[in-house]
Every structure is written in structure tokens, then in C-alpha cells.
Design an enzyme around this catalytic site. Structure first.
Site, PDB file in Angstrom:
ATOM      1  N   GLN A 118      27.990  24.414 -44.624  1.00 31.46           N
ATOM      2  CA  GLN A 118      27.816  25.185 -45.853  1.00 31.46           C
ATOM      3  C   GLN A 118      26.322  25.409 -46.097  1.00 31.46           C
ATOM      4  O   GLN A 118      25.699  24.696 -46.871  1.00 31.46           O
ATOM      5  CB  GLN A 118      28.444  24.404 -47.010  1.00 31.46           C
ATOM      6  CG  GLN A 118      28.395  25.085 -48.331  1.00 31.46           C
ATOM      7  CD  GLN A 118      29.487  26.111 -48.486  1.00 31.46           C
ATOM      8  OE1 GLN A 118      30.610  25.886 -48.094  1.00 31.46           O
ATOM      9  NE2 GLN A 118      29.159  27.224 -49.071  1.00 31.46           N
ATOM     10  N   PHE A 119      25.746  26.411 -45.420  1.00 28.62           N
ATOM     11  CA  PHE A 119      24.315  26.631 -45.549  1.00 28.62           C
ATOM     12  C   PHE A 119      23.902  26.988 -46.970  1.00 28.62           C
ATOM     13  O   PHE A 119      22.757  26.780 -47.371  1.00 28.62           O
ATOM     14  CB  PHE A 119      23.823  27.682 -44.548  1.00 28.62           C
ATOM     15  CG  PHE A 119      23.848  29.091 -45.055  1.00 28.62           C
ATOM     16  CD1 PHE A 119      22.703  29.669 -45.586  1.00 28.62           C
ATOM     17  CD2 PHE A 119      25.014  29.844 -45.007  1.00 28.62           C
ATOM     18  CE1 PHE A 119      22.725  30.972 -46.059  1.00 28.62           C
ATOM     19  CE2 PHE A 119      25.043  31.144 -45.472  1.00 28.62           C
ATOM     20  CZ  PHE A 119      23.897  31.717 -45.995  1.00 28.62           C
ATOM     21  N   THR A 120      24.822  27.502 -47.785  1.00 24.78           N
ATOM     22  CA  THR A 120      24.453  27.895 -49.145  1.00 24.78           C
ATOM     23  C   THR A 120      24.079  26.693 -50.016  1.00 24.78           C
ATOM     24  O   THR A 120      23.491  26.878 -51.077  1.00 24.78           O
ATOM     25  CB  THR A 120      25.564  28.712 -49.827  1.00 24.78           C
ATOM     26  OG1 THR A 120      26.763  27.941 -49.868  1.00 24.78           O
ATOM     27  CG2 THR A 120      25.808  30.020 -49.083  1.00 24.78           C
TER      28      THR A 120
END
Length: 149
Positions: A78-80
Site C-alpha cells: 500500500q504505497f499510499t
């Protein structure tokens, strides 16, 4: 490294209409890797999450960890989670690790979870995923590796 940990009755991740990862009771972990994160931090994160006592014992107290309940983990990149929303209206992802490095640490993290005896399923790195879950409680925690780990 940042993680959102949700205690779940079940969870799954779907890519292009196909379920690619699915678990029963355990935790859904959304994992964000940032610039400068290391294997040492992934070791810390895996050990912390696996042994976090967030499951209820016979008396309703959070005294049990994943191994105690024979729980599973669904780990989703989950890069966000590296997004900075403090300025303007559009999140900045300047602190997110480059995809190659993030994928390496994400995979390493899952390997460490397996080494600790917890079955782990995953999504597909950089895919457009649909994540479904039944949050148990609801119980949700946010965890960040300490800066000097």
C-alpha cells in the site's frame, strides 16, 4: 515502514476478477515502504505484528497473538501509506520507496512472517486490487517502525 493492521474474521484480495489471496481469521496488513526502509525494519515489523496481542482470550481480554489462534495474515502492498496530505489538496508521495525496492522489502516482510510460523497470503504488487474484509471488532491499529530501527 508503515502498516495498518485490521483484525479480521476473513479477508481477500481480487485482481482482474480473480481472488489472488484469501484468509480466514487473522489480520489484514496494508504495508507501506518508504525511502530508507531496511530489512531490519521489516524484521521488526513482522515480529511486532505476528506477536501483537490483539485477539481475545476466554475472558474477552486482548491477550492472544496470531500464533495463539492459529491465525493467518493477508499482506497487501500500500504505497499510499507514504502519502503526505499536510499541504495542498493532492497527496505527495515523495517519501515512498521506488517500486523495485518496495517490492523487495514487501516480499522480504512476508518471508519473515512465514519464518515466524504464520501463513501469509498476498495481493499482487502494483496491481489494481479490490480488498474485501470483515473487520472483527472493529479492531484496527496503525504501526510505524521507530526511526532508529
Amino acid at each position: 515502514m508503515k502498516a495498518v493492521i485490521q483484525r479480521v474474521k476473513r479477508a481477500s484480495v481480487t485482481v482482474e476478477g480473480k481472488v489472488v489471496g484469501e484468509i480466514g481469521p487473522g489480520v489484514l496488513v496494508l504495508l507501506g515502504v518508504e525511502i530508507g526502509d531496511t530489512c531490519k525494519q521489516a524484521d521488526w515489523m513482522a515480529e511486532k505484528i505476528v506477536n501483537l496481542r490483539i485477539f481475545c482470550d476466554d475472558q474477552g481480554k486482548m491477550n492472544l497473538a496470531l500464533p495463539d489462534i492459529k491465525g493467518e495474515m493477508l499482506a497487501v502492498s500500500q504505497f499510499t501509506l507514504a502519502g503526505n496530505c499536510s499541504k495542498g489538496r493532492r497527496p505527495s508521495f515523495d517519501t515512498a520507496a521506488a517500486p523495485e525496492e518496495a517490492n523487495k522489502l514487501y516480499s522480504y516482510f512476508m518471508g519473515q512472517v512465514w519464518e515466524l510460523g504464520v501463513p501469509v497470503q498476498s495481493g499482487i504488487f502494483q496491481a489494481d486490487m479490490e480488498v474485501s474484509l470483515v473487520n472483527d471488532g472493529p479492531v484496527t491499529f496503525v504501526l510505524e517502525t521507530p526511526p532508529n530501527r
